[in-house]
Structure formats: structure tokens, C-alpha cells
Write a protein that holds these residues in place. Structure first.
Motif, PDB file in Angstrom:
ATOM      1  N   GLY A  87       0.808  -1.220   0.000  1.00 28.85           N
ATOM      2  CA  GLY A  87       0.000   0.000   0.000  1.00 28.85           C
ATOM      3  C   GLY A  87       0.835   1.260   0.000  1.00 28.85           C
ATOM      4  O   GLY A  87       1.734   1.439  -0.829  1.00 28.85           O
ATOM      5  N   GLN A  88       0.567   2.129   0.951  1.00 29.45           N
ATOM      6  CA  GLN A  88       1.294   3.387   1.056  1.00 29.45           C
ATOM      7  C   GLN A  88       2.646   3.142   1.718  1.00 29.45           C
ATOM      8  O   GLN A  88       2.805   3.290   2.923  1.00 29.45           O
ATOM      9  CB  GLN A  88       0.466   4.408   1.858  1.00 29.45           C
ATOM     10  CG  GLN A  88      -0.838   4.790   1.208  1.00 29.45           C
ATOM     11  CD  GLN A  88      -0.622   5.456  -0.137  1.00 29.45           C
ATOM     12  OE1 GLN A  88       0.230   6.330  -0.279  1.00 29.45           O
ATOM     13  NE2 GLN A  88      -1.402   5.048  -1.128  1.00 29.45           N
ATOM     14  N   ARG A  89       3.628   2.763   0.909  1.00 29.24           N
ATOM     15  CA  ARG A  89       4.978   2.517   1.429  1.00 29.24           C
ATOM     16  C   ARG A  89       5.551   3.797   2.016  1.00 29.24           C
ATOM     17  O   ARG A  89       5.186   4.902   1.623  1.00 29.24           O
ATOM     18  CB  ARG A  89       5.894   2.010   0.315  1.00 29.24           C
ATOM     19  CG  ARG A  89       5.534   0.636  -0.198  1.00 29.24           C
ATOM     20  CD  ARG A  89       6.442   0.249  -1.362  1.00 29.24           C
ATOM     21  NE  ARG A  89       7.848   0.290  -0.978  1.00 29.24           N
ATOM     22  CZ  ARG A  89       8.690  -0.725  -1.122  1.00 29.24           C
ATOM     23  NH1 ARG A  89       8.259  -1.870  -1.608  1.00 29.24           N
ATOM     24  NH2 ARG A  89       9.953  -0.606  -0.786  1.00 29.24           N
ATOM     25  N   GLN A 187       6.109  -3.841  -7.877  1.00 25.15           N
ATOM     26  CA  GLN A 187       5.585  -5.129  -7.433  1.00 25.15           C
ATOM     27  C   GLN A 187       4.072  -4.986  -7.269  1.00 25.15           C
ATOM     28  O   GLN A 187       3.599  -4.135  -6.514  1.00 25.15           O
ATOM     29  CB  GLN A 187       6.214  -5.533  -6.092  1.00 25.15           C
ATOM     30  CG  GLN A 187       7.705  -5.708  -6.156  1.00 25.15           C
ATOM     31  CD  GLN A 187       8.289  -6.060  -4.799  1.00 25.15           C
ATOM     32  OE1 GLN A 187       8.703  -7.193  -4.566  1.00 25.15           O
ATOM     33  NE2 GLN A 187       8.340  -5.093  -3.898  1.00 25.15           N
ATOM     34  N   LEU A 188       3.325  -5.827  -7.961  1.00 23.07           N
ATOM     35  CA  LEU A 188       1.868  -5.751  -7.914  1.00 23.07           C
ATOM     36  C   LEU A 188       1.273  -6.705  -6.887  1.00 23.07           C
ATOM     37  O   LEU A 188       0.208  -6.451  -6.348  1.00 23.07           O
ATOM     38  CB  LEU A 188       1.283  -6.036  -9.303  1.00 23.07           C
ATOM     39  CG  LEU A 188       1.779  -5.102 -10.416  1.00 23.07           C
ATOM     40  CD1 LEU A 188       1.118  -5.463 -11.746  1.00 23.07           C
ATOM     41  CD2 LEU A 188       1.501  -3.633 -10.066  1.00 23.07           C
ATOM     42  N   HIS A 189       1.938  -7.807  -6.644  1.00 21.10           N
ATOM     43  CA  HIS A 189       1.553  -8.694  -5.549  1.00 21.10           C
ATOM     44  C   HIS A 189       2.779  -9.498  -5.149  1.00 21.10           C
ATOM     45  O   HIS A 189       3.772  -9.568  -5.886  1.00 21.10           O
ATOM     46  CB  HIS A 189       0.380  -9.604  -5.924  1.00 21.10           C
ATOM     47  CG  HIS A 189       0.693 -10.637  -6.962  1.00 21.10           C
ATOM     48  ND1 HIS A 189       0.692 -10.363  -8.326  1.00 21.10           N
ATOM     49  CD2 HIS A 189       1.025 -11.952  -6.853  1.00 21.10           C
ATOM     50  CE1 HIS A 189       0.996 -11.457  -8.997  1.00 21.10           C
ATOM     51  NE2 HIS A 189       1.207 -12.433  -8.130  1.00 21.10           N
ATOM     52  N   VAL A 190       2.710 -10.085  -3.956  1.00 24.17           N
ATOM     53  CA  VAL A 190       3.856 -10.828  -3.432  1.00 24.17           C
ATOM     54  C   VAL A 190       3.408 -12.177  -2.895  1.00 24.17           C
ATOM     55  O   VAL A 190       2.246 -12.379  -2.556  1.00 24.17           O
ATOM     56  CB  VAL A 190       4.598 -10.046  -2.315  1.00 24.17           C
ATOM     57  CG1 VAL A 190       5.121  -8.713  -2.830  1.00 24.17           C
ATOM     58  CG2 VAL A 190       3.713  -9.854  -1.086  1.00 24.17           C
ATOM     59  N   GLY A 222       8.343 -10.909  -5.405  1.00 20.91           N
ATOM     60  CA  GLY A 222       7.539  -9.797  -5.886  1.00 20.91           C
ATOM     61  C   GLY A 222       7.239  -9.939  -7.371  1.00 20.91           C
ATOM     62  O   GLY A 222       8.148 -10.120  -8.184  1.00 20.91           O
ATOM     63  N   TYR A 223       5.947  -9.882  -7.727  1.00 19.82           N
ATOM     64  CA  TYR A 223       5.521 -10.100  -9.110  1.00 19.82           C
ATOM     65  C   TYR A 223       5.121  -8.783  -9.766  1.00 19.82           C
ATOM     66  O   TYR A 223       4.416  -7.954  -9.165  1.00 19.82           O
ATOM     67  CB  TYR A 223       4.327 -11.057  -9.156  1.00 19.82           C
ATOM     68  CG  TYR A 223       4.643 -12.441  -8.647  1.00 19.82           C
ATOM     69  CD1 TYR A 223       5.040 -13.450  -9.508  1.00 19.82           C
ATOM     70  CD2 TYR A 223       4.551 -12.737  -7.284  1.00 19.82           C
ATOM     71  CE1 TYR A 223       5.335 -14.722  -9.039  1.00 19.82           C
ATOM     72  CE2 TYR A 223       4.847 -14.009  -6.811  1.00 19.82           C
ATOM     73  CZ  TYR A 223       5.242 -14.990  -7.694  1.00 19.82           C
ATOM     74  OH  TYR A 223       5.540 -16.252  -7.211  1.00 19.82           O
ATOM     75  N   GLY A 224       5.574  -8.609 -11.003  1.00 20.77           N
ATOM     76  CA  GLY A 224       5.124  -7.492 -11.811  1.00 20.77           C
ATOM     77  C   GLY A 224       3.904  -7.901 -12.618  1.00 20.77           C
ATOM     78  O   GLY A 224       3.210  -8.864 -12.284  1.00 20.77           O
ATOM     79  N   ALA A 225       3.659  -7.190 -13.715  1.00 22.62           N
ATOM     80  CA  ALA A 225       2.476  -7.464 -14.527  1.00 22.62           C
ATOM     81  C   ALA A 225       2.563  -8.824 -15.215  1.00 22.62           C
ATOM     82  O   ALA A 225       1.535  -9.486 -15.415  1.00 22.62           O
ATOM     83  CB  ALA A 225       2.299  -6.360 -15.567  1.00 22.62           C
TER      84      ALA A 225
END
Length: 249
Positions: A87-89, A187-190, A222-225
Motif C-alpha cells: 500500500g502506502q509505502r 511489485q503488484l503482488h507478493v 515480488g511479481y510485476g504485470a
């Protein structure tokens, strides 16, 4: 406890362990001297030393110069892995998300970072979904809290993502929102994988671990698109961490 019979090393360790856990011997307190313990338990000096060695192996007691034995007194950190990098890193030019969280807890963080390129071993290749031996960038961080080693965190990036970016810079580099987002690969999801194990000799040395201290190996992919953009392997001593997850149910 005064025993009518000669105590064994195991029974001495059991009684002292109980005192530690019940708070009779609080963190940081000095254990009774060897002479006091031999009189208390009716045991030989060798047997008392063997009992203390059992507690050292468990990480409950540490030895000091001068022969003193003290109850370990590390102050653990609470590492909230739900909020970490989400979220808000809280990254800024002054410190990344981890350093900011440690500072907000009233502790003093520091990170010592080295960078190198190498061929991906099998584990890293599986995590990043690349062929074994593919060139990658490796950033190794020794994280300290209050000047004491607390974590060894190693991040691996595909070379095609890291090349020519701040990820290639030595030292504690941070950017608002995180470096990956700043260079166009957020990173969109981990996915987290946690293993509890004993440390390697190198890990014990770098983290200054007393004998018998287990570690948590926290792997965050960490996954991108389209594919993974980073995997970070963090080694966290079991005596210095409380790992927290907060989940909707």
C-alpha cells in the motif's frame, strides 16, 4: 532449589530454565557463580558447567569475558509482514520501508549494502522463473538495529530490470515508493515463504548468533504485470523477531 541428591546437568538446566521463564532470572541478569551453583545443587563444577552449556546451546544464556554467564537480553522487533512493502509505502530518500518502521518503533536502523552480478542458482531461478545460470543482480543487506545485527536480507533481480538503475549502486539507496516502482517495475503482488531452520556458519558469523539460535528464512517473491521482478531472502534470528500477519477472515 536445594536437592538432597547430586543433581544432573539436565536437572540443573531445567531448573535454571524455569527461573528464566518465570522471571526469577530476568533478561540481562547475571547467573549465580559456579561455586554458588555447586552448593545449591550439590553437584560438581563439571556438572554445573555442563548444565550451563545446555542453556547456552538453547540461546537462553550467553557467556561474557571474565567467565560471567548472563541471561540473554535482546529486545526483539515486531516485523509486520502484512504492512511491509504494501500500500502506502514509507520509503523516502532518507530510508526505505523497513528503516522507517524501525525508526517509528523508537529504534535506530542501519543497512550495509553490497551489490554484485552473478549466475542464478537453481532456487533463485525457480523463484524468478528464469533458466538456471541466467545473469542476475544481487543486493545483500546487513540490517542492524541499535548497532546490533538483526537481519541478513539478499535481493535478486533479473539483470534486464536492474541494469543501469539505482539497483546497481552500492550502499543504502532508497526512493519514494520503492526503487522498483521508481524505475517502472512495481511489485503488484507478493508471495511469502517462511522456513524455520538452523543457520549456516556464515549466517551465524554475520548475525553474531549465540550457539543454538534458530533463524526464520523469509522469502518474498515480488511479481510485476507478467513475471517476478524480485525475490528477497531475509534471514531473521529467532531471538530478535516477532513476525506478524494481519488477515481479513
Amino acid at each position: 532449589m536445594t536437592s538432597p541428591t547430586r543433581a544432573s546437568a539436565r536437572s540443573i538446566a531445567d531448573d535454571l530454565r524455569r527461573q528464566i521463564r518465570d522471571g526469577e532470572l530476568p533478561p540481562g541478569s547475571v547467573l549465580p557463580t559456579g561455586r554458588e551453583l555447586t552448593e545449591r545443587y550439590g553437584a560438581s563444577t563439571k556438572t554445573v558447567s555442563a548444565g550451563i552449556d545446555l542453556l547456552k546451546a538453547e540461546g537462553l544464556v550467553v557467556g561474557e569475558q571474565g567467565g560471567r554467564r548472563r541471561v540473554r537480553a535482546d529486545r526483539p522487533i515486531t516485523w509486520n509482514l502484512t504492512k511491509f512493502e504494501r500500500g502506502q509505502r514509507k520509503d523516502s530518500a532518507a530510508g526505505d520501508d523497513w528503516s522507517t518502521a524501525i525508526s517509528e518503533a523508537g529504534r535506530v536502523p542501519a543497512q550495509h549494502v553490497t551489490v554484485e552480478t552473478e549466475a542464478a542458482d537453481h532456487d533463485v531461478a525457480v523463484w524468478l522463473r528464469i533458466p538456471d545460470g541466467t545473469q542476475i543482480v544481487k543486493r545483500t543487506r546487513l540490517r542492524t538495529v541499535d548497532e546490533r545485527p538483526f537481519q541478513l536480507a539478499t535481493s535478486y533481480f533479473p539483470f534486464s530490470i536492474a541494469d543501469g538503475t539505482p539497483l546497481m549502486q552500492e550502499g543504502d539507496v532508497s526512493m519514494p515508493g520503492g526503487i522498483l516502482k521508481a524505475i517502472g517495475h512495481p511489485q503488484l503482488h507478493v508471495r511469502d515463504e517462511i522456513t524455520i531452520r538452523m543457520p549456516s556458519p556464515e549466517e551465524s558469523d554475520r548475525l553474531d548468533l549465540p550457539p543454538g539460535t534458530p533463524v526464520a528464512q523469509h522469502v518474498r517473491i515480488g511479481y510485476g504485470a507478467e513475471a517476478p521482478v524480485r525475490v528477497m531472502v531475509t534471514i531473521a534470528p529467532g531471538d530478535r523477531h516477532v513476525l506478524v500477519y494481519e488477515l481479513e477472515v
